[in-house]
Design a protein around this motif. Structure first.
Motif, PDB file in Angstrom:
ATOM      1  N   LYS A 195       0.862  -1.174   0.000  1.00  7.87           N
ATOM      2  CA  LYS A 195       0.000   0.000   0.000  1.00  7.87           C
ATOM      3  C   LYS A 195       0.905   1.232   0.000  1.00  7.87           C
ATOM      4  O   LYS A 195       1.662   1.447   0.940  1.00  7.87           O
ATOM      5  CB  LYS A 195      -0.921  -0.002   1.217  1.00  7.87           C
ATOM      6  N   LEU A 196       0.796   2.024  -1.035  1.00  6.68           N
ATOM      7  CA  LEU A 196       1.686   3.167  -1.224  1.00  6.68           C
ATOM      8  C   LEU A 196       1.009   4.455  -0.777  1.00  6.68           C
ATOM      9  O   LEU A 196      -0.213   4.611  -0.904  1.00  6.68           O
ATOM     10  CB  LEU A 196       2.099   3.281  -2.693  1.00  6.68           C
ATOM     11  N   ASP A 197       1.816   5.360  -0.307  1.00  5.16           N
ATOM     12  CA  ASP A 197       1.312   6.674   0.098  1.00  5.16           C
ATOM     13  C   ASP A 197       1.317   7.606  -1.110  1.00  5.16           C
ATOM     14  O   ASP A 197       1.902   8.683  -1.095  1.00  5.16           O
ATOM     15  CB  ASP A 197       2.184   7.232   1.227  1.00  5.16           C
ATOM     16  N   LEU A 198       0.674   7.154  -2.167  1.00  6.26           N
ATOM     17  CA  LEU A 198       0.610   7.898  -3.417  1.00  6.26           C
ATOM     18  C   LEU A 198      -0.833   7.927  -3.903  1.00  6.26           C
ATOM     19  O   LEU A 198      -1.559   6.942  -3.774  1.00  6.26           O
ATOM     20  CB  LEU A 198       1.481   7.247  -4.494  1.00  6.26           C
ATOM     21  N   VAL A 199      -1.236   9.048  -4.455  1.00  7.83           N
ATOM     22  CA  VAL A 199      -2.570   9.183  -5.034  1.00  7.83           C
ATOM     23  C   VAL A 199      -2.448   8.989  -6.535  1.00  7.83           C
ATOM     24  O   VAL A 199      -1.716   9.709  -7.224  1.00  7.83           O
ATOM     25  CB  VAL A 199      -3.195  10.555  -4.724  1.00  7.83           C
ATOM     26  N   GLY A 200      -3.134   7.981  -7.032  1.00  3.35           N
ATOM     27  CA  GLY A 200      -3.053   7.651  -8.445  1.00  3.35           C
ATOM     28  C   GLY A 200      -4.368   7.854  -9.156  1.00  3.35           C
ATOM     29  O   GLY A 200      -5.421   8.072  -8.547  1.00  3.35           O
ATOM     30  N   LYS A 201      -4.296   7.760 -10.474  1.00  2.00           N
ATOM     31  CA  LYS A 201      -5.485   7.903 -11.321  1.00  2.00           C
ATOM     32  C   LYS A 201      -5.372   6.928 -12.484  1.00  2.00           C
ATOM     33  O   LYS A 201      -4.300   6.775 -13.073  1.00  2.00           O
ATOM     34  CB  LYS A 201      -5.595   9.338 -11.837  1.00  2.00           C
ATOM     35  N   ILE A 202      -6.459   6.266 -12.793  1.00  2.00           N
ATOM     36  CA  ILE A 202      -6.537   5.399 -13.971  1.00  2.00           C
ATOM     37  C   ILE A 202      -7.264   6.176 -15.064  1.00  2.00           C
ATOM     38  O   ILE A 202      -8.418   6.582 -14.894  1.00  2.00           O
ATOM     39  CB  ILE A 202      -7.278   4.089 -13.678  1.00  2.00           C
ATOM     40  N   GLY A 203      -6.577   6.411 -16.174  1.00  2.00           N
ATOM     41  CA  GLY A 203      -7.166   7.197 -17.251  1.00  2.00           C
ATOM     42  C   GLY A 203      -8.187   6.421 -18.062  1.00  2.00           C
ATOM     43  O   GLY A 203      -8.416   5.220 -17.851  1.00  2.00           O
ATOM     44  N   ALA A 204      -8.776   7.115 -19.016  1.00  2.00           N
ATOM     45  CA  ALA A 204      -9.777   6.476 -19.878  1.00  2.00           C
ATOM     46  C   ALA A 204      -9.161   5.362 -20.718  1.00  2.00           C
ATOM     47  O   ALA A 204      -9.854   4.424 -21.118  1.00  2.00           O
ATOM     48  CB  ALA A 204     -10.421   7.525 -20.781  1.00  2.00           C
ATOM     49  N   ASP A 205      -7.865   5.450 -20.981  1.00  2.00           N
ATOM     50  CA  ASP A 205      -7.176   4.400 -21.735  1.00  2.00           C
ATOM     51  C   ASP A 205      -6.571   3.343 -20.816  1.00  2.00           C
ATOM     52  O   ASP A 205      -5.764   2.525 -21.256  1.00  2.00           O
ATOM     53  CB  ASP A 205      -6.093   5.005 -22.618  1.00  2.00           C
ATOM     54  N   HIS A 206      -6.952   3.376 -19.529  1.00  2.00           N
ATOM     55  CA  HIS A 206      -6.500   2.410 -18.520  1.00  2.00           C
ATOM     56  C   HIS A 206      -4.986   2.462 -18.310  1.00  2.00           C
ATOM     57  O   HIS A 206      -4.334   1.435 -18.131  1.00  2.00           O
ATOM     58  CB  HIS A 206      -6.935   0.993 -18.898  1.00  2.00           C
ATOM     59  N   THR A 207      -4.432   3.655 -18.328  1.00  2.00           N
ATOM     60  CA  THR A 207      -3.029   3.860 -17.959  1.00  2.00           C
ATOM     61  C   THR A 207      -2.969   4.540 -16.603  1.00  2.00           C
ATOM     62  O   THR A 207      -3.883   5.272 -16.216  1.00  2.00           O
ATOM     63  CB  THR A 207      -2.297   4.721 -19.004  1.00  2.00           C
ATOM     64  N   LEU A 208      -1.881   4.311 -15.887  1.00  2.00           N
ATOM     65  CA  LEU A 208      -1.729   4.799 -14.515  1.00  2.00           C
ATOM     66  C   LEU A 208      -0.991   6.125 -14.498  1.00  2.00           C
ATOM     67  O   LEU A 208       0.051   6.280 -15.145  1.00  2.00           O
ATOM     68  CB  LEU A 208      -0.969   3.761 -13.684  1.00  2.00           C
ATOM     69  N   SER A 209      -1.536   7.082 -13.757  1.00  2.00           N
ATOM     70  CA  SER A 209      -0.889   8.386 -13.558  1.00  2.00           C
ATOM     71  C   SER A 209      -0.839   8.679 -12.069  1.00  2.00           C
ATOM     72  O   SER A 209      -1.583   8.099 -11.274  1.00  2.00           O
ATOM     73  CB  SER A 209      -1.651   9.506 -14.282  1.00  2.00           C
TER      74      SER A 209
END
Length: 551
Positions: free
Chosen positions: A535-549
């Motif tokens: 579990k990482l202390d990072l806030v991520g986002k999954i884009g519409a193309d299913h890539t991680l940011s």
């Protein structure tokens, strides 16, 4: 007069009017217009990969739990299939239809020494080599058989003195790889310490592990504070550079506390050479190497398209330290794929591209985001002339159409000589490291144009072998979003999901996790992770193309 004759007369008058006023300027304008309209049609070709493969780069689980997003995986291992956990090693003589073993670190070296083989067991190509780059002119070539001899001698020596935990602090070198494989073959536990660490940081790491063997570069450490912090240390093996072998580093200083035996690497090799030492060690006993290593290596190998995989034709130059997990896993992947590896002691997190690659022309490079961004900023200052801007514009158009430009962007003569054969650049961003900058989509696009090479941009963190996610090397798309570029889909050895930021979350946060572009705290699971989950202390986002940011 017939209607047809009237139309022909009008057309004839129109053409007479056009050509009556024709001049040199008209010819130039018409030529330019024709070239502008015809050039895209004459040079058009299919994109390097199908756009549908970039539109959905990962698969999502059909269900999700409350407070969590769907689980996202590589398209290689859809939800319901096991994650990639090994190298699928097939022993000689095994049936073609049989499934291979996961393997371990020893199988990587055995595969490298064996070389590429055909189905009938005959050699399919040349074996890989290890190159040591010394300065800008001298390159030392080492065969894998000679390194096997060093692996056996060092491993047996440590085993005879009943060593168990081995601390290794070396720059990128053949001795570093030999030490790692010696630990794998002889049941030892290695501890990799970043080269160039301060004395305080070095002693802190030793206190946690309390190794009994230390392998380090001669002249880089003070023994007194090291031995004071590590009471179990009984053997120190100094690795001397080629120009320092005449010096005697084996004497124990009078001010060194405790009883510790000191020897040098080259003395051990010279004193214990024998014909049997060059044979591969037995693999009957279980390996002490963790299973997450082979899972990460297998995922990195299979993340590349079939016609772009690492092969025996490649020269791989890591200019980032091998103590970095991502760099080390790519080095193992190169050995397993029979590529030649060039090692340069100049390697580091902030090394200069030109300085590290000036003596050798690699086809593949591994670099940190710091080094890459420095190179990008310096090279973009040379792209100020009109010819450079025109070239840059057309190459951006080529990338936009899904094709890789054939030639690098315009630059002063000799600017790209040391990277003229480069075809692939691996760049990694270390999460939770404030000194590791994130590369923008524009910077990655510029790098493709400047180098004439494809790029893979990866997200790495401690506790995860290799990387969490890595961009598709055929993804040339450019986004105008602020912040860093995305990191592509998860590798096939991990799966990712997002959770709520805190213990309590409202309906809005739950709706966001269940939306088309979920956001939340990043959780990584899979065989490439120590303990199976992180579990990482990072806030991520999954884009519409299913890539991680990262946000």
């Amino acid at each position: 007069m017939a209607i047809g004759d009237t139309l022909l007369a009008r057309a004839d008058n129109t053409l007479n009017g056009i050509f009556a006023g024709w001049s040199l300027s008209t010819t130039v304008i018409a030529s330019l217009l024709f070239v502008f309209l015809a050039y895209p049609w004459l040079t058009w070709k299919d994109p390097d990969t199908h756009p549908f493969l970039l539109a959905r780069q990962a698969t999502a689980s059909p269900i999700r739990h409350p407070g969590e997003s769907a689980v996202y995986r590589s398209i290689e291992v859809p939800y319901g299939y096991p994650l990639r956990s090994g190298l699928n090693v097939k022993d000689p003589g095994a049936p073609k239809w049989s499934s291979g073993r996961n393997g371990d670190l020893r199988d990587i070296w055995i595969q490298a020494v064996r070389g590429p083989l055909k189905d009938d067991g005959s050699a399919a190509g040349p074996k890989g080599k290890l190159l040591t780059v010394l300065g800008r002119e001298k390159i030392m070539e080492r065969s894998l058989e000679s390194v096997t001899l060093e692996i056996n001698i060092v491993g047996r020596y440590i085993q005879q003195i009943e060593g168990k935990y081995v601390a290794i602090c070396l720059s990128n070198s053949v001795e570093l790889l030999a030490s790692i494989f010696a630990c794998a073959f002889y049941g030892l536990q290695p501890l990799l310490i970043p080269y160039g660490s301060s004395t305080e940081e070095f002693t802190q790491r030793l206190r946690k592990v309390q190794p009994d063997i230390l392998i380090a570069e001669a002249g880089t450490l003070e023994l007194e504070p090291v031995l004071s912090s590590c009471k179990n240390l009984s053997q120190v093996i100094w690795v001397t550079k080629a120009g320092n072998k005449h010096m005697d580093f084996a004497d124990t200083p009078d001010d060194v506390p405790g009883k510790v035996n000191i020897s040098t690497w080259h003395d051990l090799i010279e004193e214990n050479k024998s014909p049997a030492s060059s044979e591969l060690p037995s693999t009957e006993k279980g390996s002490s190497s963790p299973s997450n290593i082979v899972a990460a290596v297998a995922a990195l190998i299979n993340s590349l398209p079939r016609n772009q995989k690492i092969s025996s034709d490649d020269v791989v130059l890591p200019i980032s330290p091998l103590t970095s997990s991502y760099t080390l896993m790519l080095a193992f992947a190169s050995l397993f794929s029979h590529a030649t590896i060039a090692l340069n002691s100049v390697a580091g997190e902030t090394v200069d591209f030109a300085l590290a690659a000036s003596a050798i022309n690699p086809t593949i490079m591994v670099a940190s985001s710091q080094s890459t961004l420095r190179y990008h900023d310096r090279m973009m200052k040379t792209q100020l002339g009109p010819l450079a801007k025109v070239s840059h514009y057309w190459q951006k158009k080529t990338l936009l159409n899904g094709n890789m430009p054939k030639t690098p962007s315009f630059a002063p003569p000799g600017q790209h000589n040391f990277l003229s054969k480069l075809r692939l650049l691996f760049v990694y961003h270390r999460a939770e490291d404030q000194n590791s900058p994130r590369l923008s989509s524009t910077a990655l696009r510029d790098l493709k144009i400047l180098l004439g090479a494809r790029t893979c941009y990866a997200l790495t963190t401690s506790g995860v072998a290799g990387a969490i996610a890595q961009t598709n090397m055929l993804d040339y798309r450019h986004t105008s979003e602020e912040g860093g570029s995305h990191f592509g889909p998860p590798l096939s050895c991990v799966e990712v999901l997002l959770t709520k930021d805190g213990e309590e979350g409202g309906d809005d946060e739950e709706e966001m996790l269940g939306g088309g572009e979920p956001q939340g705290k990043l959780v990584v699971r899979g065989p490439a992770i120590c303990g199976g989950e992180r579990k990482l202390d990072l806030v991520g986002k999954i884009g519409a193309d299913h890539t991680l940011s990262l946000l």
